[in-house]
Motif scaffolding. Structure first.
Motif, PDB file in Angstrom:
ATOM      1  N   PHE A 164       0.862  -1.180   0.000  1.00  9.51           N
ATOM      2  CA  PHE A 164       0.000   0.000   0.000  1.00  9.51           C
ATOM      3  C   PHE A 164       0.897   1.227   0.000  1.00  9.51           C
ATOM      4  CE2 PHE A 164      -1.805   3.525   2.446  1.00  9.51           C
ATOM      5  CZ  PHE A 164      -2.921   3.803   1.677  1.00  9.51           C
ATOM      6  N   GLY A 165       0.457   2.250  -0.707  1.00 13.27           N
ATOM      7  CA  GLY A 165       1.206   3.492  -0.636  1.00 13.27           C
ATOM      8  C   GLY A 165       0.680   4.554  -1.563  1.00 13.27           C
ATOM      9  N   THR A 166       1.369   5.684  -1.512  1.00 15.42           N
ATOM     10  CA  THR A 166       1.059   6.830  -2.353  1.00 15.42           C
ATOM     11  C   THR A 166       2.329   7.643  -2.563  1.00 15.42           C
ATOM     12  OG1 THR A 166      -0.150   8.917  -2.509  1.00 15.42           O
ATOM     13  CG2 THR A 166       0.267   8.101  -0.299  1.00 15.42           C
ATOM     14  N   PRO A 167       2.532   8.147  -3.777  1.00 13.87           N
ATOM     15  CA  PRO A 167       3.692   9.000  -4.011  1.00 13.87           C
ATOM     16  C   PRO A 167       3.436  10.472  -3.689  1.00 13.87           C
ATOM     17  CG  PRO A 167       2.622   8.518  -6.087  1.00 13.87           C
ATOM     18  CD  PRO A 167       1.871   7.765  -5.019  1.00 13.87           C
ATOM     19  N   ILE A 168       2.187  10.840  -3.327  1.00 10.29           N
ATOM     20  CA  ILE A 168       1.871  12.259  -3.124  1.00 10.29           C
ATOM     21  C   ILE A 168       1.245  12.580  -1.777  1.00 10.29           C
ATOM     22  CG2 ILE A 168       1.637  12.700  -5.589  1.00 10.29           C
ATOM     23  CD1 ILE A 168      -1.439  12.708  -5.158  1.00 10.29           C
ATOM     24  N   GLY A 169       1.091  11.616  -0.904  1.00 15.98           N
ATOM     25  CA  GLY A 169       0.514  11.849   0.408  1.00 15.98           C
ATOM     26  C   GLY A 169      -1.005  11.715   0.425  1.00 15.98           C
ATOM     27  N   THR A 170      -1.538  11.500   1.617  1.00 20.80           N
ATOM     28  CA  THR A 170      -2.983  11.370   1.826  1.00 20.80           C
ATOM     29  C   THR A 170      -3.235  11.320   3.325  1.00 20.80           C
ATOM     30  OG1 THR A 170      -4.968  10.166   1.103  1.00 20.80           O
ATOM     31  CG2 THR A 170      -3.090   8.831   1.810  1.00 20.80           C
ATOM     32  N   GLU A 171      -4.491  11.395   3.720  1.00 23.53           N
ATOM     33  CA  GLU A 171      -4.826  11.189   5.128  1.00 23.53           C
ATOM     34  C   GLU A 171      -6.264  10.739   5.252  1.00 23.53           C
ATOM     35  OE1 GLU A 171      -5.299  14.678   7.801  1.00 23.53           O
ATOM     36  OE2 GLU A 171      -4.814  15.834   6.012  1.00 23.53           O
ATOM     37  N   GLY A 172      -6.558  10.042   6.355  1.00 24.53           N
ATOM     38  CA  GLY A 172      -7.911   9.566   6.552  1.00 24.53           C
ATOM     39  C   GLY A 172      -8.076   8.734   7.801  1.00 24.53           C
ATOM     40  N   HIS A 173      -9.157   8.004   7.806  1.00 19.49           N
ATOM     41  CA  HIS A 173      -9.621   7.153   8.894  1.00 19.49           C
ATOM     42  C   HIS A 173      -9.192   5.722   8.597  1.00 19.49           C
ATOM     43  CE1 HIS A 173     -12.672   4.930  11.232  1.00 19.49           C
ATOM     44  NE2 HIS A 173     -12.973   6.067  11.856  1.00 19.49           N
ATOM     45  N   SER A 174      -8.677   5.028   9.592  1.00 19.25           N
ATOM     46  CA  SER A 174      -8.175   3.664   9.375  1.00 19.25           C
ATOM     47  C   SER A 174      -9.277   2.651   9.128  1.00 19.25           C
ATOM     48  CB  SER A 174      -7.384   3.208  10.601  1.00 19.25           C
ATOM     49  OG  SER A 174      -8.259   3.062  11.720  1.00 19.25           O
ATOM     50  N   GLY A 175     -10.460   2.897   9.675  1.00 20.05           N
ATOM     51  CA  GLY A 175     -11.485   1.863   9.734  1.00 20.05           C
ATOM     52  C   GLY A 175     -11.363   1.143  11.064  1.00 20.05           C
ATOM     53  N   ARG A 176     -12.479   0.578  11.496  1.00 19.19           N
ATOM     54  CA  ARG A 176     -12.507  -0.204  12.739  1.00 19.19           C
ATOM     55  C   ARG A 176     -12.905  -1.621  12.342  1.00 19.19           C
ATOM     56  NH1 ARG A 176     -13.137   1.711  17.998  1.00 19.19           N
ATOM     57  NH2 ARG A 176     -13.931   3.698  17.192  1.00 19.19           N
ATOM     58  N   TYR A 177     -12.062  -2.574  12.644  1.00 15.49           N
ATOM     59  CA  TYR A 177     -12.256  -3.936  12.154  1.00 15.49           C
ATOM     60  C   TYR A 177     -12.201  -4.964  13.277  1.00 15.49           C
ATOM     61  CZ  TYR A 177     -10.364  -1.346   8.166  1.00 15.49           C
ATOM     62  OH  TYR A 177     -10.109  -0.403   7.216  1.00 15.49           O
ATOM     63  N   ALA A 178     -12.717  -6.135  12.973  1.00 17.33           N
ATOM     64  CA  ALA A 178     -12.592  -7.295  13.859  1.00 17.33           C
ATOM     65  C   ALA A 178     -11.301  -8.045  13.537  1.00 17.33           C
ATOM     66  CB  ALA A 178     -13.800  -8.213  13.693  1.00 17.33           C
ATOM     67  N   THR A 179     -10.384  -7.373  12.846  1.00 18.02           N
ATOM     68  CA  THR A 179      -9.107  -7.962  12.456  1.00 18.02           C
ATOM     69  C   THR A 179      -7.962  -7.176  13.086  1.00 18.02           C
ATOM     70  OG1 THR A 179      -8.898  -6.529  10.523  1.00 18.02           O
ATOM     71  CG2 THR A 179     -10.058  -8.623  10.191  1.00 18.02           C
ATOM     72  N   GLU A 180      -6.771  -7.723  12.982  1.00 15.80           N
ATOM     73  CA  GLU A 180      -5.549  -7.009  13.318  1.00 15.80           C
ATOM     74  C   GLU A 180      -4.954  -6.514  12.006  1.00 15.80           C
ATOM     75  OE1 GLU A 180      -2.960  -9.167  16.392  1.00 15.80           O
ATOM     76  OE2 GLU A 180      -4.114 -10.773  15.420  1.00 15.80           O
ATOM     77  N   VAL A 181      -4.350  -5.329  12.022  1.00 12.37           N
ATOM     78  CA  VAL A 181      -3.717  -4.791  10.820  1.00 12.37           C
ATOM     79  C   VAL A 181      -2.294  -4.360  11.178  1.00 12.37           C
ATOM     80  CG1 VAL A 181      -3.819  -3.073   8.975  1.00 12.37           C
ATOM     81  CG2 VAL A 181      -5.952  -3.971   9.947  1.00 12.37           C
ATOM     82  N   TYR A 182      -1.345  -4.876  10.398  1.00 12.69           N
ATOM     83  CA  TYR A 182       0.072  -4.563  10.560  1.00 12.69           C
ATOM     84  C   TYR A 182       0.524  -3.787   9.327  1.00 12.69           C
ATOM     85  CZ  TYR A 182      -0.001  -8.575  13.825  1.00 12.69           C
ATOM     86  OH  TYR A 182      -0.275  -9.451  14.840  1.00 12.69           O
ATOM     87  N   ASP A 183       1.132  -2.625   9.529  1.00  8.38           N
ATOM     88  CA  ASP A 183       1.684  -1.838   8.427  1.00  8.38           C
ATOM     89  C   ASP A 183       3.162  -1.574   8.705  1.00  8.38           C
ATOM     90  OD1 ASP A 183      -0.496  -1.149   6.550  1.00  8.38           O
ATOM     91  OD2 ASP A 183      -1.398  -0.243   8.333  1.00  8.38           O
ATOM     92  N   TRP A 184       4.028  -2.195   7.890  1.00  9.38           N
ATOM     93  CA  TRP A 184       5.466  -1.947   7.991  1.00  9.38           C
ATOM     94  C   TRP A 184       5.849  -0.920   6.942  1.00  9.38           C
ATOM     95  CZ3 TRP A 184       3.539  -6.931   8.429  1.00  9.38           C
ATOM     96  CH2 TRP A 184       3.829  -7.599   9.608  1.00  9.38           C
ATOM     97  N   VAL A 185       6.241   0.265   7.376  1.00  9.51           N
ATOM     98  CA  VAL A 185       6.694   1.307   6.462  1.00  9.51           C
ATOM     99  C   VAL A 185       8.105   0.931   6.020  1.00  9.51           C
ATOM    100  CG1 VAL A 185       7.254   3.758   6.219  1.00  9.51           C
ATOM    101  CG2 VAL A 185       5.300   3.055   7.619  1.00  9.51           C
ATOM    102  N   PHE A 186       8.327   0.908   4.712  1.00 10.40           N
ATOM    103  CA  PHE A 186       9.690   0.637   4.237  1.00 10.40           C
ATOM    104  C   PHE A 186      10.245   1.795   3.417  1.00 10.40           C
ATOM    105  CE2 PHE A 186       6.849  -1.542   1.245  1.00 10.40           C
ATOM    106  CZ  PHE A 186       7.241  -0.996   0.033  1.00 10.40           C
ATOM    107  N   ASN A 187       9.407   2.764   3.104  1.00  9.28           N
ATOM    108  CA  ASN A 187       9.881   3.941   2.383  1.00  9.28           C
ATOM    109  C   ASN A 187       8.931   5.086   2.693  1.00  9.28           C
ATOM    110  OD1 ASN A 187       9.860   5.806  -0.152  1.00  9.28           O
ATOM    111  ND2 ASN A 187      11.798   4.699  -0.266  1.00  9.28           N
ATOM    112  N   GLY A 188       9.437   6.134   3.307  1.00  4.70           N
ATOM    113  CA  GLY A 188       8.601   7.290   3.612  1.00  4.70           C
ATOM    114  C   GLY A 188       8.240   7.373   5.074  1.00  4.70           C
ATOM    115  N   GLU A 189       7.106   8.031   5.325  1.00  5.82           N
ATOM    116  CA  GLU A 189       6.690   8.280   6.704  1.00  5.82           C
ATOM    117  C   GLU A 189       5.165   8.316   6.796  1.00  5.82           C
ATOM    118  OE1 GLU A 189       7.686  11.509  10.239  1.00  5.82           O
ATOM    119  OE2 GLU A 189       8.247  11.970   8.175  1.00  5.82           O
TER     120      GLU A 189
END
Length: 186
Positions: free
Chosen positions: A74-99
């Motif tokens: 997942f990613g974007t070259p120009i930035g974005t922002e929003g709401h993560s969503g609320r789930y009955a799951t676990e979500v792991y996001d490893w950033v490997f480029n950017g912030e």
């Protein structure tokens, strides 16, 4: 429930791409993933799909999907922002480029996630997030994945009306789920 992927192994695979330009990083991470999970990770080229969810726009490249897990870039070259969503799951996001900047309900200070760091979202939690410029990450989720689809497609149905991307998302997800079921992975 038994899962195919181990978050610690995924995090180690991400380290293969840290410090590289995005495309090279994704290639290195994919190679590391294929070494650990050869049956689950395809060598096929990445198939990017725009994704609008929670007010944010980015793009995804699905790598693995079952009824109980998914793995994608997942990613974007120009930035974005929003709401993560609320789930009955676990979500792991490893950033490997950017912030990526995040905050949980009740937090008054943001947490910054940079190259090589993990942003974790637990079951039934929610966060706000922002990618101030660009960021690329490996995202893994485990739990009842089909319950995430309404949030993941709501902006498409109610705002962008991009039924082409919705069809591609559902088609790619369905194809990968069928493959996982054929291997006996629920």
């Amino acid at each position: 429930m038994s899962y195919v992927f181990d978050p610690e192994v995924l995090g180690a695979c991400v380290q293969a791409g840290v410090g590289l330009p995005p495309e090279e990083a994704m290639d290195a991470i994919t190679l590391a993933l294929r070494e650990r999970y050869p049956e689950q990770i395809s060598a096929a080229p990445r198939n990017w799909i725009f994704n609008n969810a929670g007010g944010a726009m980015g793009q995804i490249a699905l790598m693995y999907c079952s009824l109980s897990e998914y793995l994608l870039f997942f990613g974007t070259p120009i930035g974005t922002e929003g709401h993560s969503g609320r789930y009955a799951t676990e979500v792991y996001d490893w950033v490997f480029n950017g912030e990526m900047w995040c905050y949980l309900e009740g937090q008054v200070d943001r947490v910054n996630y940079r190259d090589g760091e993990l942003a974790y979202l637990g079951r039934n939690h929610v966060k706000g997030y922002r990618i101030p410029d660009s960021a690329w990450m490996l995202e893994y989720s485990r739990g009842p994945i089909p319950t995430m689809l309404p949030f993941g497609l709501a902006d498409t149905l109610m705002s962008t009306l991009d039924v082409w991307n919705m069809g591609r998302t559902l088609g790619n997800y369905g194809k990968l789920v069928a493959g996982s079921l054929m291997r006996g992975e629920v």
